[in-house]
Design a protein around this motif. Structure first.
Motif, mmCIF file in Angstrom:
data_model
loop_
_atom_site.group_PDB
_atom_site.id
_atom_site.type_symbol
_atom_site.label_atom_id
_atom_site.label_comp_id
_atom_site.label_asym_id
_atom_site.label_seq_id
_atom_site.Cartn_x
_atom_site.Cartn_y
_atom_site.Cartn_z
ATOM 1 N N ALA A 1 10.878 3.094 5.166
ATOM 2 C CA ALA A 1 10.498 2.488 3.912
ATOM 3 C C ALA A 1 11.392 3.010 2.803
ATOM 4 O O ALA A 1 11.797 2.295 1.851
ATOM 5 N N GLU A 2 11.351 4.510 2.723
ATOM 6 C CA GLU A 2 12.193 4.780 1.702
ATOM 7 C C GLU A 2 13.717 4.806 1.774
ATOM 8 O O GLU A 2 14.324 4.451 0.643
ATOM 9 N N THR A 3 14.203 4.434 3.034
ATOM 10 C CA THR A 3 15.585 4.013 3.069
ATOM 11 C C THR A 3 15.965 2.638 2.791
ATOM 12 O O THR A 3 17.005 2.480 1.931
ATOM 13 N N ILE A 4 14.826 1.707 3.099
ATOM 14 C CA ILE A 4 15.141 0.428 2.458
ATOM 15 C C ILE A 4 15.006 0.316 1.040
ATOM 16 O O ILE A 4 15.648 -0.574 0.513
ATOM 17 N N SER A 5 13.950 0.902 0.556
ATOM 18 C CA SER A 5 13.695 0.992 -0.781
ATOM 19 C C SER A 5 12.566 1.991 -1.361
ATOM 20 O O SER A 5 11.603 2.030 -1.097
ATOM 21 N N PRO A 6 13.247 3.030 -2.309
ATOM 22 C CA PRO A 6 12.438 3.946 -2.789
ATOM 23 C C PRO A 6 11.289 3.493 -3.486
ATOM 24 O O PRO A 6 10.171 4.036 -3.341
ATOM 25 N N GLY A 7 11.463 2.392 -4.356
ATOM 26 C CA GLY A 7 10.273 1.707 -5.077
ATOM 27 C C GLY A 7 9.298 1.259 -4.053
ATOM 28 O O GLY A 7 8.086 1.634 -4.450
ATOM 29 N N LEU A 8 9.551 0.669 -2.927
ATOM 30 C CA LEU A 8 8.560 0.466 -1.900
ATOM 31 C C LEU A 8 7.869 1.490 -1.403
ATOM 32 O O LEU A 8 6.655 1.816 -1.328
ATOM 33 N N ALA A 9 8.397 2.479 -0.949
ATOM 34 C CA ALA A 9 7.676 3.778 -0.484
ATOM 35 C C ALA A 9 6.617 4.386 -1.498
ATOM 36 O O ALA A 9 5.755 4.757 -1.164
ATOM 37 N N ARG A 10 7.190 4.617 -2.836
ATOM 38 C CA ARG A 10 6.473 4.979 -3.856
ATOM 39 C C ARG A 10 5.053 3.899 -4.042
ATOM 40 O O ARG A 10 4.124 4.552 -4.133
ATOM 41 N N ASN A 11 5.449 2.759 -3.866
ATOM 42 C CA ASN A 11 4.230 1.954 -3.951
ATOM 43 C C ASN A 11 3.246 2.061 -2.988
ATOM 44 O O ASN A 11 1.969 1.897 -2.946
ATOM 45 N N ILE A 12 3.756 2.557 -1.817
ATOM 46 C CA ILE A 12 2.830 2.844 -0.732
ATOM 47 C C ILE A 12 2.050 3.987 -0.835
ATOM 48 O O ILE A 12 0.671 3.958 -0.706
ATOM 49 N N THR A 13 2.691 4.941 -1.322
ATOM 50 C CA THR A 13 1.937 6.473 -1.563
ATOM 51 C C THR A 13 1.183 6.506 -2.735
ATOM 52 O O THR A 13 0.152 7.141 -2.738
ATOM 53 N N LEU A 14 1.516 5.946 -3.855
ATOM 54 C CA LEU A 14 0.992 6.084 -5.228
ATOM 55 C C LEU A 14 -0.519 5.543 -5.127
ATOM 56 O O LEU A 14 -1.224 5.999 -6.266
ATOM 57 N N ARG A 15 -0.931 4.861 -4.374
ATOM 58 C CA ARG A 15 -2.122 4.182 -4.469
ATOM 59 C C ARG A 15 -3.222 5.347 -3.891
ATOM 60 O O ARG A 15 -4.412 5.245 -4.026
ATOM 61 N N PHE A 16 -2.861 6.313 -3.204
ATOM 62 C CA PHE A 16 -3.766 7.320 -2.792
ATOM 63 C C PHE A 16 -3.697 8.632 -3.476
ATOM 64 O O PHE A 16 -2.750 8.901 -4.321
#
Length: 240
Positions: free
Chosen positions: A225-240
């Protein structure tokens, strides 16, 4: 690296992932020296036949005392596994700044100081390895644990830097990035947790295979996910 008869210093080896790595490394024939500070856990690992040095790695004096305690002992592998998690969520009240300082030192400063202090020993071995255990949260942070995430991210970049410095030497530098693992640190975390035995197994395999990086469990998906889009990866983890 062939692990039989290798001398391994494993910090944080009396609980969690560290304890499971210690047991698996011992099964491979390695001579494992552990650190810990909980007396009951220290004694339990000594009862299993491990050499354990009591060490508080949340400050410089504790790290220096550990290095002094090692004396003339050879070290083939430095496995920086000790870590702390500290509550630092302003939504729940005012965080404890002293606890944050201890976490920062244990998770970041201690591995750096140990690496520097033990570098002469590592350089003197035919083949040596440094393993830094970071986290999937070194890639993208969780909102509730910003101190932990910051230290693991910083240790990740430190690892990348010294790997480049040491690429033409006898020293291999490995980063292990676990997901959420079923340890005391993650008590109360509602996310699905990997058994510590399996996480430890994958790190041990990475050492045996001389891998640069071990993305473990869900960290593999996070890396994609981070390779595709760092923003996407952050959106996944920031919720936790």
């Amino acid at each position: 690296m062939e692990l039989a008869d290798k001398i391994i210093l494993l910090t944080g080896g009396t609980a969690g992932i560290g304890r499971e790595m210690a047991r698996q490394l011992k099964e491979q024939g390695a001579k494992v020296v552990l650190t810990g500070r909980n007396q009951e856990r220290v004694q339990a690992m000594r009862d299993e036949g491990f050499e354990v040095i009591v060490a508080d790695l949340s400050n410089a004096a504790g790290v220096d005392a550990l290095i002094a305690e090692l004396g003339d002992k050879d070290i083939d592998v430095l496995l920086n596994s000790a870590g702390q998690l500290v509550d630092h969520d302003f939504r729940d009240g005012e965080p404890n700044a002293d606890a944050a300082d201890d976490c920062i030192y244990a998770n970041l400063n201690a591995p750096i100081r140990l690496t520097a202090g033990l570098m002469p020993k590592l350089r003197n071995r035919p083949k040596a390895t440094i393993v830094n255990v970071t986290s999937g949260l070194a890639i993208a942070p969780a909102a509730r644990t910003p101190i932990y995430c910051a230290t693991k991210s910083a240790l990740r970049f430190y690892t990348l830097g010294i790997r480049e410095q040491l690429k033409d030497t006898n020293i291999r530098v490995i980063e292990a990035l676990p997901p959420v693992v079923d340890t005391q640190m993650n008590d109360g975390n509602p996310m699905k947790k990997m058994p510590p035995e399996e996480c430890a197994r994958q790190i041990v395999v990475a050492i045996e295979r001389d891998q640069d990086e071990a993305n473990i469990g869900m960290t593999k998906a996070l890396r994609i996910a981070e390779t595709i889009s760092p923003g996407l990866a952050r959106n996944i983890t920031l919720r936790f």
